[in-house]
Design a protein around this motif. Structure first.
Motif, PDB file in Angstrom:
ATOM      1  N   ARG A  19      22.764  69.074  66.978  1.00  0.00           N
ATOM      2  CA  ARG A  19      22.110  67.761  66.927  1.00  0.00           C
ATOM      3  C   ARG A  19      20.783  67.833  66.176  1.00  0.00           C
ATOM      4  O   ARG A  19      20.403  66.912  65.479  1.00  0.00           O
ATOM      5  CB  ARG A  19      21.891  67.215  68.333  1.00  0.00           C
ATOM      6  CG  ARG A  19      23.131  66.493  68.854  1.00  0.00           C
ATOM      7  CD  ARG A  19      23.009  66.207  70.312  1.00  0.00           C
ATOM      8  NE  ARG A  19      22.662  67.440  71.033  1.00  0.00           N
ATOM      9  CZ  ARG A  19      22.652  67.556  72.356  1.00  0.00           C
ATOM     10  NH1 ARG A  19      22.933  66.534  73.109  1.00  0.00           N
ATOM     11  NH2 ARG A  19      22.345  68.711  72.922  1.00  0.00           N
ATOM     12  N   TYR A  22      21.517  67.573  62.487  1.00  0.00           N
ATOM     13  CA  TYR A  22      21.739  66.191  62.030  1.00  0.00           C
ATOM     14  C   TYR A  22      20.410  65.434  61.956  1.00  0.00           C
ATOM     15  O   TYR A  22      20.103  64.783  60.953  1.00  0.00           O
ATOM     16  CB  TYR A  22      22.726  65.449  62.941  1.00  0.00           C
ATOM     17  CG  TYR A  22      22.817  63.989  62.588  1.00  0.00           C
ATOM     18  CD1 TYR A  22      23.362  63.590  61.363  1.00  0.00           C
ATOM     19  CD2 TYR A  22      22.294  63.008  63.437  1.00  0.00           C
ATOM     20  CE1 TYR A  22      23.406  62.255  60.994  1.00  0.00           C
ATOM     21  CE2 TYR A  22      22.340  61.663  63.083  1.00  0.00           C
ATOM     22  CZ  TYR A  22      22.888  61.295  61.864  1.00  0.00           C
ATOM     23  OH  TYR A  22      22.917  59.977  61.502  1.00  0.00           O
ATOM     24  N   ALA A  26      19.082  63.165  58.842  1.00  0.00           N
ATOM     25  CA  ALA A  26      19.908  62.002  59.200  1.00  0.00           C
ATOM     26  C   ALA A  26      19.994  60.958  58.080  1.00  0.00           C
ATOM     27  O   ALA A  26      21.082  60.491  57.746  1.00  0.00           O
ATOM     28  CB  ALA A  26      19.380  61.369  60.485  1.00  0.00           C
ATOM     29  N   LEU A  29      22.066  62.235  55.102  1.00  0.00           N
ATOM     30  CA  LEU A  29      23.477  62.394  55.479  1.00  0.00           C
ATOM     31  C   LEU A  29      24.158  61.036  55.613  1.00  0.00           C
ATOM     32  O   LEU A  29      25.256  60.824  55.092  1.00  0.00           O
ATOM     33  CB  LEU A  29      23.598  63.182  56.795  1.00  0.00           C
ATOM     34  CG  LEU A  29      23.251  64.669  56.691  1.00  0.00           C
ATOM     35  CD1 LEU A  29      23.143  65.296  58.080  1.00  0.00           C
ATOM     36  CD2 LEU A  29      24.288  65.424  55.850  1.00  0.00           C
ATOM     37  N   ASP A  30      23.469  60.088  56.266  1.00  0.00           N
ATOM     38  CA  ASP A  30      24.052  58.753  56.434  1.00  0.00           C
ATOM     39  C   ASP A  30      24.299  58.099  55.077  1.00  0.00           C
ATOM     40  O   ASP A  30      25.335  57.462  54.854  1.00  0.00           O
ATOM     41  CB  ASP A  30      23.135  57.872  57.296  1.00  0.00           C
ATOM     42  CG  ASP A  30      23.082  58.340  58.750  1.00  0.00           C
ATOM     43  OD1 ASP A  30      23.898  59.217  59.121  1.00  0.00           O
ATOM     44  OD2 ASP A  30      22.236  57.831  59.503  1.00  0.00           O
ATOM     45  N   CYS A 207      30.510  68.623  58.655  1.00  0.00           N
ATOM     46  CA  CYS A 207      30.671  67.974  59.966  1.00  0.00           C
ATOM     47  C   CYS A 207      32.165  67.896  60.261  1.00  0.00           C
ATOM     48  O   CYS A 207      32.730  66.828  60.490  1.00  0.00           O
ATOM     49  CB  CYS A 207      30.028  66.603  59.952  1.00  0.00           C
ATOM     50  SG  CYS A 207      28.244  66.712  59.738  1.00  0.00           S
ATOM     51  N   ILE A 254      28.480  65.730  52.312  1.00  0.00           N
ATOM     52  CA  ILE A 254      27.594  66.268  53.356  1.00  0.00           C
ATOM     53  C   ILE A 254      27.067  67.642  52.937  1.00  0.00           C
ATOM     54  O   ILE A 254      25.870  67.941  53.067  1.00  0.00           O
ATOM     55  CB  ILE A 254      28.356  66.336  54.706  1.00  0.00           C
ATOM     56  CG1 ILE A 254      28.534  64.915  55.262  1.00  0.00           C
ATOM     57  CG2 ILE A 254      27.640  67.243  55.715  1.00  0.00           C
ATOM     58  CD1 ILE A 254      29.531  64.811  56.411  1.00  0.00           C
ATOM     59  N   ARG A 258      23.230  69.254  52.481  1.00  0.00           N
ATOM     60  CA  ARG A 258      22.780  70.439  53.214  1.00  0.00           C
ATOM     61  C   ARG A 258      22.411  71.596  52.281  1.00  0.00           C
ATOM     62  O   ARG A 258      21.522  72.397  52.593  1.00  0.00           O
ATOM     63  CB  ARG A 258      23.853  70.891  54.215  1.00  0.00           C
ATOM     64  CG  ARG A 258      24.139  69.898  55.342  1.00  0.00           C
ATOM     65  CD  ARG A 258      22.939  69.667  56.262  1.00  0.00           C
ATOM     66  NE  ARG A 258      22.417  70.881  56.837  1.00  0.00           N
ATOM     67  CZ  ARG A 258      22.856  71.444  57.973  1.00  0.00           C
ATOM     68  NH1 ARG A 258      23.812  70.849  58.660  1.00  0.00           N
ATOM     69  NH2 ARG A 258      22.325  72.559  58.429  1.00  0.00           N
TER      70      ARG A 258
END
Ligand SMILES: *Cc1c(COP(=O)(O)O)cnc(C)c1O
Length: 383
Positions: A19, A22, A26, A29-30, A207, A254, A258
């Protein structure tokens, strides 16, 4: 993966905390996920192509081929290198079951060998012994799979010299070693091909499932590209019996997010490892060592202790979750036991499997958390 998390309700320091990963990225990624969702294109598209190029550039290798997971990546390396049935492949026994599963699925025969206790990776002396045993038994030994376990690079120079002497090929299983390097070069570019996994707990994480084959050999790359999608050639004719092993667009997008932070995350892992080493040295605990010619990727920070189960239980009482990679050597597991050869000693593997504990390790551990873990370890390991 989450057994430590559910074992106790008031665990305060997790072994790994997805978590926090993420939360750290966030927004990006979103945005990436939304871009793919809105594109209406979900497999073999622009995100995959861009990620393959970016990962090849990062590693300084010619080719990256995204595949569905790390196990497939190892299998596809072997299939693309032309390993056929009845050929033997030398593997460590102290590794993930995936490494050996892939060898057997590729149709080859695994031959287990022992590890070097300092690096926890293949012992070159045991590898030579395994080759000798293959010769005596009439096995056609063709390849070595070297696993950069926990993020510690294997003894590249020695493996290369063995490969050359005996006319073998070697595949790097780099599933735990994104960002590690040996003599200034990233792992993944040394063997004839290398396999990566992007399983959510790995150093470069999707993910969901994901993996890649990397290689400097364009023919190997083309074969993997065909095999990952039904054996299709460019005219969509099945050239070989392939499989379905694709890295999807969501995971690729994703991973591109990263990848931008991989180096800073590896640096954070190394700072945390350094703190562990400083605070735990001088105790009974056996600590990892990092020779100066290596960058360790510290996928895991693994210590060795005598009475492992009681140490783990007492750490858990203090709210600290740990893991064990791996409690049972592969040659002792039901599916693989028949491949163990009595002439090859695996005694160090068996010893290490009784002693290893993976302490909490992820880039977002705070200094306070690391100190708490160290103090608890020192209390618990005092005899
Ligand atoms: C995780 C891992 C794999 C397999 O990766 P998956 O993506 O889970 O299939 C293979 N080898 C090693 C050493 C691993 O740690």
């Amino acid at each position: 993966m989450n057994d430590e998390r559910s074992a106790r309700r008031d665990v305060e320091i997790l072994q790994i905390d997805l978590r926090r990963a993420y939360t750290a990225y966030a927004r990006e990624l979103d945005t990436a996920v939304e871009r793919v969702m809105r594109s209406g294109w979900y497999l073999i598209g622009k995100e995959l192509q861009a990620f393959e190029q970016e990962w090849a550039e990062y590693l300084h290798v010619r080719e990256t081929i995204g595949v569905a997971n790390g196990t497939d990546a190892v299998e596809l390396c072997l299939r693309a290198l032309g390993l056929t049935e009845r050929q033997a492949v030398i593997v460590p026994s102290h590794t993930a079951a995936a490494t050996v599963t892939a060898v057997i699925r590729a149709g080859a025969t695994p031959v287990f060998c022992d590890l070097d206790e300092r690096s926890m990776t293949l012992d070159p002396v045991s590898v030579r012994r395994a080759i000798e045993v293959c010769q005596v038994r009439g096995f056609d030994c063709r390849a070595i799979i070297a696993v950069h376990l926990y993020g510690h690079p294997v003894a590249v120079d020695e493996i290369e010299s063995i490969v050359e002497t005996f006319g073998l090929v070697w595949v790097e299983d780099a599933a735990q070693a994104h960002g590690a390097s040996y003599n200034g070069r990233h792992v993944g570019g040394f063997g004839q091909a290398a396999a990566f996994s992007f399983y959510p707990t790995k150093n470069l994480a999707a993910c969901g499932d994901g993996g890649a084959v990397v290689t400097n050999d364009s023919e190997v790359a083309n074969r993997v590209r065909q095999l990952r999608q039904y054996g299709w050639n460019e005219e969509r004719l099945a050239q070989n019996v392939g499989q379905n092993s694709r890295l999807d667009e969501l995971q690729a997008a994703i991973l591109r997010v990263r990848l931008r932070s991989l180096d800073s995350e590896i640096a954070a892992r190394n700072r945390i490892a350094q703190k562990y080493i400083e605070q735990l040295s001088g105790s009974e605990i056996i600590l990892p060592e990092v020779p100066p010619n290596l960058v360790h990727a510290f996928h895991q920070f693994v210590i060795r202790v005598g009475d492992r189960e009681s140490v783990r239980a007492r750490l858990l009482e203090e709210g600290i979750a740990t893991a064990v990679h791996y409690p049972v050597p592969l040659h002792k597991q039901p599916a693989f036991a028949k491949y163990a050869l009595p002439e090859i000693s695996l005694s160090r593997t068996e010893q290490v499997a009784r002693e290893v504990i993976s302490l909490p390790m992820h880039p977002w551990l705070t200094e306070t958390e690391v100190s708490r873990v160290c103090q608890a370890c020192l209390r618990v390991c005092k005899f």
